[in-house]
Scaffold this motif. Sequence first.
Motif, short mmCIF file in Angstrom:
data_model
loop_
_atom_site.label_atom_id
_atom_site.label_comp_id
_atom_site.label_asym_id
_atom_site.label_seq_id
_atom_site.Cartn_x
_atom_site.Cartn_y
_atom_site.Cartn_z
N PRO A 184 -7.05 15.81 0.29
CA PRO A 184 -6.79 14.81 -0.74
C PRO A 184 -6.65 15.44 -2.13
N ARG A 185 -6.92 16.73 -2.23
CA ARG A 185 -6.90 17.41 -3.52
C ARG A 185 -5.50 17.94 -3.85
N VAL A 186 -4.55 17.03 -3.86
CA VAL A 186 -3.18 17.35 -4.24
C VAL A 186 -2.75 16.31 -5.27
N PRO A 187 -1.76 16.63 -6.09
CA PRO A 187 -1.31 15.65 -7.09
C PRO A 187 -0.62 14.45 -6.43
N LEU A 188 -0.59 13.36 -7.15
CA LEU A 188 0.24 12.24 -6.75
C LEU A 188 1.67 12.74 -6.56
N ASN A 189 2.36 12.24 -5.56
CA ASN A 189 3.73 12.68 -5.30
C ASN A 189 4.58 11.52 -4.81
N ASP A 190 5.85 11.79 -4.52
CA ASP A 190 6.76 10.70 -4.15
C ASP A 190 6.41 10.09 -2.80
N TYR A 191 5.84 10.86 -1.89
CA TYR A 191 5.39 10.35 -0.59
C TYR A 191 4.30 9.30 -0.81
N VAL A 192 3.26 9.68 -1.54
CA VAL A 192 2.13 8.78 -1.80
C VAL A 192 2.59 7.54 -2.56
N ALA A 193 3.39 7.75 -3.60
CA ALA A 193 3.87 6.63 -4.40
C ALA A 193 4.68 5.65 -3.57
N THR A 194 5.46 6.16 -2.63
CA THR A 194 6.28 5.29 -1.79
C THR A 194 5.42 4.45 -0.86
N VAL A 195 4.39 5.04 -0.28
CA VAL A 195 3.47 4.25 0.55
C VAL A 195 2.79 3.17 -0.29
N ILE A 196 2.31 3.55 -1.47
CA ILE A 196 1.62 2.60 -2.35
C ILE A 196 2.56 1.44 -2.71
N GLY A 197 3.78 1.76 -3.08
CA GLY A 197 4.73 0.73 -3.46
C GLY A 197 5.06 -0.20 -2.30
N MET A 198 5.21 0.34 -1.11
CA MET A 198 5.51 -0.48 0.06
C MET A 198 4.37 -1.44 0.37
N VAL A 199 3.13 -0.95 0.26
CA VAL A 199 1.98 -1.83 0.51
C VAL A 199 1.92 -2.91 -0.56
N ARG A 200 2.07 -2.52 -1.82
CA ARG A 200 2.04 -3.50 -2.92
C ARG A 200 3.08 -4.59 -2.72
N ASP A 201 4.30 -4.21 -2.35
CA ASP A 201 5.40 -5.15 -2.21
C ASP A 201 5.44 -5.81 -0.84
N ASP A 202 4.48 -5.46 0.01
CA ASP A 202 4.37 -6.02 1.36
C ASP A 202 5.65 -5.84 2.16
N ILE A 203 6.29 -4.69 2.00
CA ILE A 203 7.44 -4.33 2.83
C ILE A 203 6.92 -4.00 4.23
N PRO A 204 7.54 -4.53 5.29
CA PRO A 204 7.08 -4.23 6.65
C PRO A 204 6.84 -2.73 6.82
N PHE A 205 5.61 -2.38 7.23
CA PHE A 205 5.19 -0.99 7.14
C PHE A 205 5.79 -0.10 8.22
N ASP A 206 6.43 -0.68 9.22
CA ASP A 206 7.13 0.19 10.16
C ASP A 206 8.25 0.94 9.45
N GLN A 207 8.74 0.37 8.33
CA GLN A 207 9.81 1.02 7.58
C GLN A 207 9.36 2.28 6.84
N VAL A 208 8.06 2.57 6.88
CA VAL A 208 7.57 3.76 6.20
C VAL A 208 8.23 5.02 6.75
#
Length: 373
Positions: A83-107
């Motif tokens: 977990p000791r890595v900077p925020l990145n586009d992978y993490v941000a994309t998961v966070i955004g998908m959860v926030r926007d309730d996009i069906p998570f199979d699309q991850v």
Amino acid sequence: MVLISCFALFSIEVLASAKTQAYRLHNRIAGVPPTPAVLSQMETLIKNGSSKQAALVALDNKNFYNLTLKNWVKPWTNVDASPRVPLNDYVATVIGMVRDDIPFDQVLYGDHLYIAAANTPVTIPTYSKKDNNQYAEMENKFVSLKDYLTRVSQSETTGIKDTAGVITTRASASAFFSAGTNRRMTRFTFMNYLCRDFEAVHDINVPDYHVRRDVERNPGGDSRTYRNQCVGCHAGQDGLGGAWAYFDFVDNEIKYTEGKVVDKINKNNNYAEGFITKDDEWVNIWADGQNSNLGWPNKQTGKGARELGMLVSRSRAFAECMSTKVFELVCVHKPKSDSEKKEIKRLADTFQANDKFSMKNLFAETSILCMGE
């Protein structure tokens, strides 16, 4: 008098229990205590039999995104599972998908990428395909990820035609396309989204016609080692590995060369009759035999990263893996008892069918299981 006193005591105990449940629920989800107003709101919901709604209130806290989700996903983005890595586009994309309730199979197959919103209230670098500066600065300056992430088309932003959710983010490519022959991507996709390393899917009874030339058939002078050990993993993973044939990580960015297999895939030749990757076609050899219990969808062949991501995320194992991961996060222990394991199955059923892969609902449904009696 005694009856009145007992009734009053009982009412106080129920009130205290509901407050304790609300406090625990918020702490487990958001990682911080609730404000008095939110605690009162959640307590009332729990007392009225609306525990799931109380959980959804906690999910609305910005710290669910900035703390809980961020630190939960970070280990998925690197080979050390740190977990000791900077925020990145992978993490941000998961966070955004959860926030926007996009069906998570699309991850694993959606054309999604989350970057900093234009109205972010602090000065941060613009998004770049060649570095992680924007995301690192968002984290360093404590930008609210709930409020200041925006979704863009990944293919339009990066120029990659065969986008596959987090698989084709820069952080993922840096970790899993940067070395070797891209087998690492298959392994870590299985680990992160099916909750299985290759040892768990090892099967020496499947055909080996897709094992590549770089795998020796007589390691250490003993062909039995290949047949009894190597085949178990390589037959299946090399069958799927064609999905990554056009991908590499070069000069600090993900590269996609449509129609041209990257050199490293076929570079080593230890067995001339081994499989040569000529395009991005793949086959799921693990659909038969012992690994059929992963609940694969009907389509077992395909082309490219997006189609393979769809295969993985629509399997039964994906739903159970996500349910297990969420349970371990909010309940702070692995499912042990038969009743807990039964709940994992139920949660996976709901996640996959009724909720249409809603990660928000999965968090809410799971968290109320361990908020206390």
